[in-house]
Each structure stands twice: as C-alpha cells, then as structure tokens.
Write an enzyme that holds these catalytic residues in place. Sequence first.
Site, PDB file in Angstrom:
ATOM      1  N   GLY A  41      -2.971  25.922 -19.240  1.00  0.00           N
ATOM      2  CA  GLY A  41      -3.738  26.559 -20.300  1.00  0.00           C
ATOM      3  C   GLY A  41      -4.108  28.005 -20.094  1.00  0.00           C
ATOM      4  N   ASP A 100      -8.709  28.495 -18.484  1.00  0.00           N
ATOM      5  CA  ASP A 100      -8.787  28.646 -19.937  1.00  0.00           C
ATOM      6  C   ASP A 100     -10.140  28.218 -20.482  1.00  0.00           C
ATOM      7  OD1 ASP A 100      -8.316  25.953 -19.392  1.00  0.00           O
ATOM      8  OD2 ASP A 100      -6.734  25.715 -20.877  1.00  0.00           O
ATOM      9  N   ASP A 103     -15.253  22.971 -19.492  1.00  0.00           N
ATOM     10  CA  ASP A 103     -15.680  21.877 -20.358  1.00  0.00           C
ATOM     11  C   ASP A 103     -16.624  20.979 -19.560  1.00  0.00           C
ATOM     12  OD1 ASP A 103     -15.599  19.319 -21.803  1.00  0.00           O
ATOM     13  OD2 ASP A 103     -13.933  20.132 -22.927  1.00  0.00           O
ATOM     14  N   LYS A 131     -17.671  25.612 -22.914  1.00  0.00           N
ATOM     15  CA  LYS A 131     -18.176  24.577 -23.821  1.00  0.00           C
ATOM     16  C   LYS A 131     -19.343  23.872 -23.117  1.00  0.00           C
ATOM     17  CE  LYS A 131     -14.872  22.176 -25.740  1.00  0.00           C
ATOM     18  NZ  LYS A 131     -13.889  21.079 -25.981  1.00  0.00           N
ATOM     19  N   ASP A 159      -3.673  23.727 -25.746  1.00  0.00           N
ATOM     20  CA  ASP A 159      -2.918  22.856 -26.639  1.00  0.00           C
ATOM     21  C   ASP A 159      -3.609  21.508 -26.816  1.00  0.00           C
ATOM     22  OD1 ASP A 159      -0.776  20.620 -25.051  1.00  0.00           O
ATOM     23  OD2 ASP A 159      -2.208  21.852 -23.943  1.00  0.00           O
ATOM     24  N   ARG A 165      -0.200  25.690 -28.451  1.00  0.00           N
ATOM     25  CA  ARG A 165      -0.333  26.577 -27.293  1.00  0.00           C
ATOM     26  C   ARG A 165       0.056  28.022 -27.613  1.00  0.00           C
ATOM     27  NH1 ARG A 165      -1.168  24.868 -22.306  1.00  0.00           N
ATOM     28  NH2 ARG A 165      -0.216  22.822 -22.538  1.00  0.00           N
TER      29      ARG A 165
END
Length: 185
Positions: A41, A100, A103, A131, A159, A165
Amino acid sequence: MLAHRMLFDEPTIAARVQELARMIARDLPEPTPVLIGLLTGSFIFLADLVRALARLEIEPEVDLMAVSHYGPLVASSGLVQIHKDSALDLHGRVVLLVDDILDSGHTLSMVRAHLAARNPRWLRSCVLLDKPGRRQVAISADYVGFEVPDAWMIGYGLDAYGQGRGLPYVAALHAADPAGKDVTT
C-alpha cells in the site's frame, strides 16, 4: 470499480506530501536517512515522499518490507507476519518507517519494535492516513498526512480486493462493495 467517495484529490495529496517532507527534513539528524516502506500500500506514497525529500537535498536510501495481517476478509486478524524484511544494516542509522495507513495499530507497532531491535540511532514513522477510531494498540505515527473516518480507503496505493490501487486520489468505499460484503471494518 468499487463504489467510492473521493476524500483527497491529487493536488491536496501532493501539497501534503511536500509539507510532510519539510517536517521530516527539519527533524532528521542527517541528510541520508533510510526510508523503509511497507508493501504494498505505501509504494506510491513512498515514491512521492522520496522525491519531495530529494527536492530538499535529502538523499534517502530506500528499502521495502512486506508485511500482512489481513486474511481473506478485509478485517485485521491482529497477527502480523513479515514476508520480506529489510536487508539493510540499521545499527546506528537514521530510519523512517513509511506506511499507507495506521488503522488498528498492530502492523506499525510490530514493525516499529522489529526495527528498533536492530538498534537504529533514530527511528520515526510516517503514515499517509490515520484512522484513530479503529485503534486497538496504543500507538501513533510521528508524521501523519491525513486523518480519515472509519471506512475502507482506496486509491494512491491502497486497495480493496485488488481494486482501486491505481486511483490518483484517496477515496472511502461505500458501506458495501458490489458483492454485498461489508468493507467498513
């Protein structure tokens, strides 16, 4: 193509990458850091960040690691596996870990600890997207591009099911993909 809503367009991303490069360049203890990107990513973000740093006369050495924690579903398993490690000697080096998205925190936490065990002189992390609403591990990135809502992100290297992506922007997927699978978790 998966149904999605654009959050950050190309010019917005490019401007933010330049800002991040300026912040990183100010903090670096030397102009020759090692940037380690997490595949897959981060590859577009990493490339743009390397070029932005080069414009500031920073010449990073670049390496890549491949890690995963997603099984056949899009929800994190919590188990992080290293598939490709950095082959560089990081002892005494200045290292920036580039990912990327932050989370759950499982990946960044495990990889940061893994790299710290190799005794770099300076170790920081940079993520394009954060996030925080999904965090399961108490960790934060040193440099953050954008904070995003609790939705699955695609574009600019990210993606879902192998799609999205190559989009030149960052987008949030709608609550369900065309197959009816929930992609917000």
